[in-house]
Write a protein that holds these residues in place. Structure first.
Motif, PDB file in Angstrom:
ATOM      1  N   ARG A 152      16.298   3.935   2.704  1.00  0.00           N
ATOM      2  CA  ARG A 152      14.944   3.449   2.911  1.00  0.00           C
ATOM      3  C   ARG A 152      14.682   2.218   2.051  1.00  0.00           C
ATOM      4  O   ARG A 152      15.052   2.170   0.890  1.00  0.00           O
ATOM      5  N   GLY A 153      14.029   1.239   2.633  1.00  0.00           N
ATOM      6  CA  GLY A 153      13.677   0.039   1.910  1.00  0.00           C
ATOM      7  C   GLY A 153      12.315  -0.448   2.357  1.00  0.00           C
ATOM      8  O   GLY A 153      11.635   0.229   3.133  1.00  0.00           O
TER       9      GLY A 153
ATOM     10  N   ALA B 283      17.038  -4.749   1.616  1.00  0.00           N
ATOM     11  CA  ALA B 283      16.286  -4.144   0.515  1.00  0.00           C
ATOM     12  C   ALA B 283      16.610  -4.882  -0.772  1.00  0.00           C
ATOM     13  O   ALA B 283      17.584  -5.641  -0.854  1.00  0.00           O
TER      14      ALA B 283
ATOM     15  N   ALA C 177      14.671  10.035   0.162  1.00  0.00           N
ATOM     16  CA  ALA C 177      14.000   8.995  -0.617  1.00  0.00           C
ATOM     17  C   ALA C 177      14.541   8.885  -2.033  1.00  0.00           C
ATOM     18  O   ALA C 177      13.919   8.254  -2.888  1.00  0.00           O
TER      19      ALA C 177
ATOM     20  N   ARG D 222       7.880  -5.773  -1.539  1.00  0.00           N
ATOM     21  CA  ARG D 222       7.374  -5.367  -0.228  1.00  0.00           C
ATOM     22  C   ARG D 222       6.677  -6.517   0.490  1.00  0.00           C
ATOM     23  O   ARG D 222       6.854  -6.709   1.700  1.00  0.00           O
TER      24      ARG D 222
ATOM     25  N   ARG E  15       7.844  -8.106   4.121  1.00  0.00           N
ATOM     26  CA  ARG E  15       6.977  -7.812   5.249  1.00  0.00           C
ATOM     27  C   ARG E  15       6.748  -9.073   6.080  1.00  0.00           C
ATOM     28  O   ARG E  15       6.315 -10.100   5.555  1.00  0.00           O
TER      29      ARG E  15
ATOM     30  N   ALA F   1       7.796   3.744  -4.806  1.00  0.00           N
ATOM     31  CA  ALA F   1       8.839   2.971  -4.134  1.00  0.00           C
ATOM     32  C   ALA F   1       9.227   3.593  -2.803  1.00  0.00           C
ATOM     33  O   ALA F   1       8.848   4.714  -2.475  1.00  0.00           O
ATOM     34  N   ASP F   2      10.009   2.846  -2.025  1.00  0.00           N
ATOM     35  CA  ASP F   2      10.552   3.386  -0.784  1.00  0.00           C
ATOM     36  C   ASP F   2      11.713   4.331  -1.068  1.00  0.00           C
ATOM     37  O   ASP F   2      11.896   5.325  -0.371  1.00  0.00           O
ATOM     38  N   THR F   3      12.506   3.989  -2.074  1.00  0.00           N
ATOM     39  CA  THR F   3      13.582   4.853  -2.560  1.00  0.00           C
ATOM     40  C   THR F   3      13.613   4.764  -4.076  1.00  0.00           C
ATOM     41  O   THR F   3      13.545   3.659  -4.627  1.00  0.00           O
TER      42      THR F   3
ATOM     43  N   VAL G 238       7.506  -3.661  -7.326  1.00  0.00           N
ATOM     44  CA  VAL G 238       7.599  -3.097  -5.984  1.00  0.00           C
ATOM     45  C   VAL G 238       6.716  -3.847  -4.989  1.00  0.00           C
ATOM     46  O   VAL G 238       7.149  -4.200  -3.884  1.00  0.00           O
TER      47      VAL G 238
ATOM     48  N   GLN H  66      10.749  -4.345  10.752  1.00  0.00           N
ATOM     49  CA  GLN H  66      10.328  -4.550   9.374  1.00  0.00           C
ATOM     50  C   GLN H  66       8.813  -4.445   9.215  1.00  0.00           C
ATOM     51  O   GLN H  66       8.324  -4.067   8.153  1.00  0.00           O
TER      52      GLN H  66
END
Length: 274
Positions: A8-9, A209, A64, A222, A226, A30-32, A218, A271
């Motif tokens: 995951r990112g 990622a 995760a 992101r 994005r 976080a995503d991971t 973070v 994304q």
């Protein structure tokens, strides 16, 4: 490559393994989250960190979480692997990855291999193609030390050529093997401008990622990964126009659209998905 784990990112966050009080916050941020048994933990705290991480895994979503173990050949590697054997679904981050066999030795765990030496960078294609490899990341600080260099950053921003080549090699190796490419950390926590620039360069090049060492990084990562509203709108328009054609290339807003552009449009929408 493993088919059972998708990294995951875009924001991966390191969390010291000896700070269990931070685990839940890191997962939420976080995503991971990368629970770290290596660099973030001193020799005297390795055993306690290992116990804390293993004890927390039952309450964490394995999709995760990564656990960065200590490198092969260190006094803590065998104990790390043994302690984590009861959680085979948990992905491991392997530091100082240098051979495909290093990844395969950790089966059945999915592995994100961290290439941070000259040997690891040169072996990246074989490492990425190893059974069980789910991702490939590069490490700038250890790499510069291994190269005998004095500084990895270029005076005007970005990386010096030798380091940038390593970054590119990792990206190519990961994409060729069909695993997730992860960009390195920025150790200067307060330098948001460089983090923003590094993240933009990473996503433009094709990284999926980027790793962070502090929760404050973070949001910057992101935001950089994005797609903008305009990019999303163009991607949707392009894919909608493609449905009206029977195949092959077509013209849209003065541009010729073919299969690679459609693939890029689909990636933009992926994304942009929440």
């Amino acid at each position: 490559m493993t088919a059972t784990f998708a990294l995951r990112g875009p924001a991966l966050l390191f969390c010291p393994g000896n700070r269990p009080d931070r685990f839940a916050k890191a997962v939420a941020a976080a995503d991971t989250v990368i629970l770290d048994l290596e660099d973030a933990v001193g020799p005297d705290d390795k055993a306690a960190a290992r116990t804390a991480v293993v004890g927390a895994l039952a309450d964490l979503d394995p999709a995760a979480v990564l656990v960065r173990i200590n490198a092969p050949g260190t006094p803590w590697y065998d104990d790390d692997v043994r302690a984590l054997s009861g959680h085979p679904q948990v992905a491991l981050m392997l530091p100082m990855a240098a051979r495909a066999a290093d990844v395969e030795a950790l089966a059945p765990h999915p592995v994100v291999a961290l290439c941070e030496t000259a040997r690891g960078v040169l072996a990246a294609p074989e490492i990425a193609a190893a059974t069980g490899c789910a991702g490939l990341m590069w490490g700038s600080e250890d790499l510069v030390a291994d190269l005998g260099g004095r500084a990895g950053r270029a005076p005007g921003g970005g990386y010096r050529p030798a380091v940038e080549e390593a970054r590119t090699r990792i990206l190519y190796a990961a994409r060729a093997a069909g695993v997730t490419p992860v960009d390195t950390v920025l150790v200067d926590i307060d330098d948001r401008a460089t983090l923003r620039s590094d993240s933009a360069a990473a996503v433009a090049a094709g990284f999926a990622a980027k790793a962070c060492i502090h929760p404050a990084q973070v949001a910057v990562v992101r935001e950089a990964f994005r797609p903008t509203d305009d990019e999303v709108a163009r991607a949707r328009a392009m894919l909608a126009a493609a449905e009206a054609h029977s195949g092959g290339v077509f013209r849209l807003d003065g541009r010729m659209v073919d299969a690679p552009l459609l693939a890029h449009a689909r990636e933009v929408l992926r994304q942009a998905a929440p």
